[in-house]
Motif scaffolding. Structure first.
Motif, mmCIF file in Angstrom:
data_model
loop_
_atom_site.group_PDB
_atom_site.id
_atom_site.type_symbol
_atom_site.label_atom_id
_atom_site.label_comp_id
_atom_site.label_asym_id
_atom_site.label_seq_id
_atom_site.Cartn_x
_atom_site.Cartn_y
_atom_site.Cartn_z
ATOM 1 N N GLU A 139 0.482 -1.031 0.142
ATOM 2 C CA GLU A 139 -0.241 -0.249 -0.049
ATOM 3 C C GLU A 139 0.699 1.430 -0.222
ATOM 4 O O GLU A 139 0.789 2.237 -0.914
ATOM 5 N N ASN A 140 1.853 0.846 0.848
ATOM 6 C CA ASN A 140 2.532 2.552 1.119
ATOM 7 C C ASN A 140 4.178 2.120 0.344
ATOM 8 O O ASN A 140 4.869 3.218 0.615
ATOM 9 N N GLN A 141 4.214 1.426 0.082
ATOM 10 C CA GLN A 141 5.987 0.731 -0.112
ATOM 11 C C GLN A 141 6.733 0.832 0.803
ATOM 12 O O GLN A 141 8.467 1.471 0.328
ATOM 13 N N GLN A 142 6.490 0.710 2.074
ATOM 14 C CA GLN A 142 7.296 1.319 3.305
ATOM 15 C C GLN A 142 8.145 -0.771 3.482
ATOM 16 O O GLN A 142 7.138 -1.526 4.028
ATOM 17 N N ALA A 143 8.793 -0.005 4.367
ATOM 18 C CA ALA A 143 9.597 -2.209 4.463
ATOM 19 C C ALA A 143 9.381 -2.014 6.408
ATOM 20 O O ALA A 143 8.469 -0.796 7.476
ATOM 21 N N ILE A 144 8.366 -2.870 6.740
ATOM 22 C CA ILE A 144 7.500 -2.983 7.393
ATOM 23 C C ILE A 144 7.875 -3.812 9.090
ATOM 24 O O ILE A 144 7.666 -4.142 9.783
ATOM 25 N N GLY A 145 8.768 -4.526 8.400
ATOM 26 C CA GLY A 145 9.078 -5.452 9.409
ATOM 27 C C GLY A 145 10.524 -7.168 9.079
ATOM 28 O O GLY A 145 11.119 -6.633 7.538
ATOM 29 N N SER A 146 10.485 -7.814 9.239
ATOM 30 C CA SER A 146 11.911 -8.609 8.312
ATOM 31 C C SER A 146 11.750 -10.425 9.052
ATOM 32 O O SER A 146 10.726 -10.615 9.577
ATOM 33 N N PHE A 147 11.808 -11.036 8.092
ATOM 34 C CA PHE A 147 11.767 -12.775 8.629
ATOM 35 C C PHE A 147 12.876 -13.178 7.835
ATOM 36 O O PHE A 147 13.741 -12.832 6.846
ATOM 37 N N GLY A 148 13.548 -14.326 8.994
ATOM 38 C CA GLY A 148 14.782 -14.242 8.007
ATOM 39 C C GLY A 148 14.926 -15.950 8.825
ATOM 40 O O GLY A 148 14.822 -16.353 9.774
ATOM 41 N N ILE A 149 16.007 -16.569 8.387
ATOM 42 C CA ILE A 149 16.432 -18.081 8.827
ATOM 43 C C ILE A 149 17.886 -17.373 9.680
ATOM 44 O O ILE A 149 18.377 -17.026 9.080
ATOM 45 N N VAL A 150 17.087 -17.606 10.630
ATOM 46 C CA VAL A 150 18.094 -17.431 11.719
ATOM 47 C C VAL A 150 18.945 -18.897 12.295
ATOM 48 O O VAL A 150 19.778 -18.436 13.229
#
Length: 184
Positions: free
Chosen positions: A77-88
């Motif tokens: 909707e706003n092209q903002q980075a809102i979080g993260s996901f990753g293999i830890v």
């Protein structure tokens, strides 16, 4: 495993993509500097944009590494980075990965995290050929467990005083899913 690195994944509301240098401001403002977001995480709240910049720079430097999986969650909707996901954590001898994630407080309770998690699970089972995907959370943060359940993971048990986060030593609930269960 068939390592592919951080490929762009898309859902109806989200784009999960590799981090870019331009994500520093959004990451700092939307989640990394918020004590409510980082309360149950293993890394401290960012007290300056310089800290966020060093993290983003590290992640960007690993974008070409086929064994690196670190997604920026972008709100369409706003092209903002809102979080993260990753293999830890990765155990290649059994094709098992542990997923870590966080999302900005403004985006909580809207099904966004489970929407992203389901897409990550699909990619890891169907393309990377993982056999097991799991995640953990502090038992004092039951909403994270709800995300895991909603994403298809099954509760496996609680490890007593087996984790440490920004609140101190904590009991850890483990949720997981195997490829056999996923394809049923």
């Amino acid at each position: 495993m068939n390592h592919l690195g951080t490929k762009t994944l898309e859902t109806k509301r989200l784009v999960l993509r590799p981090f870019k240098e331009t994500d520093v401001e959004d990451m700092y403002q939307n989640w990394a500097s918020n004590n409510n977001v980082t309360k149950y995480l293993t890394w401290p709240t960012h007290t300056s944009k310089d800290i966020t910049k060093s993290v983003v720079d590290l992640w960007v430097s690993k974008n070409e590494d086929m064994k690196n999986y670190q997604w920026c969650v972008e709100w369409r909707e706003n092209q903002q980075a809102i979080g993260s996901f990753g293999i830890v954590h990765m155990e290649e001898e059994i094709n098992s990965v542990e997923i870590g994630y966080c999302i900005g407080e403004e985006y909580w309770n809207r099904g966004i995290t489970s929407e992203a998690f389901k897409e990550v699970i699909k990619f890891l089972f169907e393309k990377v050929e993982c056999n097991r995907i799991f995640a953990r959370h502090d038992v004092c943060n039951p909403n994270s467990g709800k995300v895991m359940k909603k994403s298809g993971l099954l509760y496996e048990g609680t490890l007593l005083e087996a984790g440490k986060n920004n609140t101190g030593i904590c009991d850890v609930a483990i949720y997981g899913i195997t490829k056999t269960i996923y394809i049923r």
